[in-house]
Design an enzyme around this catalytic site. Structure first.
Site, PDB file in Angstrom:
ATOM      1  N   ASP A   8       0.882  -1.175   0.000  1.00 50.51           N
ATOM      2  CA  ASP A   8       0.000   0.000   0.000  1.00 50.51           C
ATOM      3  C   ASP A   8       0.915   1.219   0.000  1.00 50.51           C
ATOM      4  O   ASP A   8       2.129   1.091  -0.249  1.00 50.51           O
ATOM      5  CB  ASP A   8      -1.003  -0.043   1.173  1.00 50.51           C
ATOM      6  CG  ASP A   8      -0.347   0.129   2.546  1.00 50.51           C
ATOM      7  OD1 ASP A   8       0.905   0.234   2.611  1.00 50.51           O
ATOM      8  OD2 ASP A   8      -1.074   0.143   3.553  1.00 50.51           O
ATOM      9  N   CYS A  65       2.894  -3.380   3.980  1.00 51.18           N
ATOM     10  CA  CYS A  65       2.062  -2.238   4.396  1.00 51.18           C
ATOM     11  C   CYS A  65       2.844  -1.526   5.501  1.00 51.18           C
ATOM     12  O   CYS A  65       4.064  -1.705   5.602  1.00 51.18           O
ATOM     13  CB  CYS A  65       0.675  -2.684   4.837  1.00 51.18           C
ATOM     14  SG  CYS A  65       0.648  -3.863   6.212  1.00 51.18           S
ATOM     15  N   THR A  67       2.825  -1.941   8.792  1.00 53.69           N
ATOM     16  CA  THR A  67       3.325  -2.881   9.804  1.00 53.69           C
ATOM     17  C   THR A  67       3.541  -4.302   9.281  1.00 53.69           C
ATOM     18  O   THR A  67       4.156  -5.118   9.961  1.00 53.69           O
ATOM     19  CB  THR A  67       2.300  -3.000  10.946  1.00 53.69           C
ATOM     20  OG1 THR A  67       1.053  -3.444  10.358  1.00 53.69           O
ATOM     21  CG2 THR A  67       2.082  -1.671  11.649  1.00 53.69           C
ATOM     22  N   HIS A  98       9.522 -24.102   8.758  1.00 50.85           N
ATOM     23  CA  HIS A  98       8.491 -24.798   9.540  1.00 50.85           C
ATOM     24  C   HIS A  98       7.090 -24.653   8.947  1.00 50.85           C
ATOM     25  O   HIS A  98       6.265 -25.552   9.097  1.00 50.85           O
ATOM     26  CB  HIS A  98       8.452 -24.252  10.981  1.00 50.85           C
ATOM     27  CG  HIS A  98       9.622 -24.700  11.803  1.00 50.85           C
ATOM     28  ND1 HIS A  98       9.564 -24.787  13.180  1.00 50.85           N
ATOM     29  CD2 HIS A  98      10.875 -25.071  11.466  1.00 50.85           C
ATOM     30  CE1 HIS A  98      10.728 -25.209  13.643  1.00 50.85           C
ATOM     31  NE2 HIS A  98      11.554 -25.373  12.626  1.00 50.85           N
ATOM     32  N   HIS A 133       6.891 -31.271   9.963  1.00 50.14           N
ATOM     33  CA  HIS A 133       6.117 -30.064   9.661  1.00 50.14           C
ATOM     34  C   HIS A 133       5.069 -30.300   8.566  1.00 50.14           C
ATOM     35  O   HIS A 133       4.116 -29.537   8.456  1.00 50.14           O
ATOM     36  CB  HIS A 133       7.057 -28.932   9.229  1.00 50.14           C
ATOM     37  CG  HIS A 133       8.135 -28.650  10.232  1.00 50.14           C
ATOM     38  ND1 HIS A 133       7.858 -28.124  11.476  1.00 50.14           N
ATOM     39  CD2 HIS A 133       9.470 -28.883  10.199  1.00 50.14           C
ATOM     40  CE1 HIS A 133       8.993 -28.017  12.166  1.00 50.14           C
ATOM     41  NE2 HIS A 133       9.981 -28.476  11.408  1.00 50.14           N
TER      42      HIS A 133
HETATM   43  C1  RB5 Z   1      -1.844   2.599   6.541  1.00 46.25           C
HETATM   44  O1  RB5 Z   1      -1.855   3.810   7.205  1.00 46.25           O
HETATM   45  C2  RB5 Z   1      -1.654   1.445   7.524  1.00 46.25           C
HETATM   46  O2  RB5 Z   1      -2.767   1.329   8.348  1.00 46.25           O
HETATM   47  C3  RB5 Z   1      -1.410   0.173   6.779  1.00 46.25           C
HETATM   48  O3  RB5 Z   1      -0.306   0.335   5.954  1.00 46.25           O
HETATM   49  C4  RB5 Z   1      -1.080  -1.074   7.573  1.00 46.25           C
HETATM   50  O4  RB5 Z   1      -0.051  -0.862   8.481  1.00 46.25           O
HETATM   51  C5  RB5 Z   1      -2.185  -1.815   8.122  1.00 46.25           C
HETATM   52  O5  RB5 Z   1      -1.991  -2.919   8.650  1.00 46.25           O
END
Ligand code: RB5
Length: 144
Positions: A8, A65, A67, A98, A133
């Protein structure tokens, strides 16, 4: 090896970096977007890559993204995906050894470019250990 990458807006810069570096390393990298750093919704790009994997366009995927959490949740909605959100090189290796993970989910806001590259290379070059596994991973396929 054909791999896919998608992100994203929060993962866009890392996507562009990894795409170029992995191409230099000999990987054929299909970019599932976005094509520019504009605000988008991560499930849309997780779906594009997941559908590409379903059509056997790619063997492995990398989704980024902010995180890595949203991308891993979204990608794991598809039964043929085993997405692992990784924060360390050991995460990336164990996800392959695994879990026979086929998608690496990274946090673009949390992970430095060089560490992400090492994680991606480790993920893409580590084989599934099979053995004990295998039945656990096969069990995942029956959880639809
Ligand atoms: C975008 O602001 C953020 O929410 C997205 O990139 C992500 O981290 C969501 O899991």
């Amino acid at each position: 090896m054909k791999i896919g990458i998608g992100s994203d807006h929060a993962g866009y810069d890392l996507k562009e970096f990894l795409k170029e570096e992995l191409k230099k390393d000999g990987y054929e990298v299909k970019d599932y977007g976005p094509e520019a750093k504009k605000s988008v919704d991560y499930p849309d790009f997780a779906e594009k890559l997941a559908r590409g994997m379903q059509k056997k366009e790619i063997l492995f995927g990398i989704l980024i993204c902010g995180t890595g959490i949203g991308m891993s949740i979204a990608a794991n909605r598809y039964g043929w995906i085993r997405a692992a959100r990784a924060c360390t090189i050991q995460d990336a290796i164990l996800a392959r050894e695994h879990n026979n993970a086929n998608v690496l989910a990274l946090g673009g806001r949390l992970t430095a470019n060089e560490l992400a590259l090492q994680m991606a290379k480790a993920f893409l070059s580590t084989p599934f250990l099979k053995g004990r596994h295998t039945k656990r991973v096969n069990r995942l396929s029956r959880m639809l």
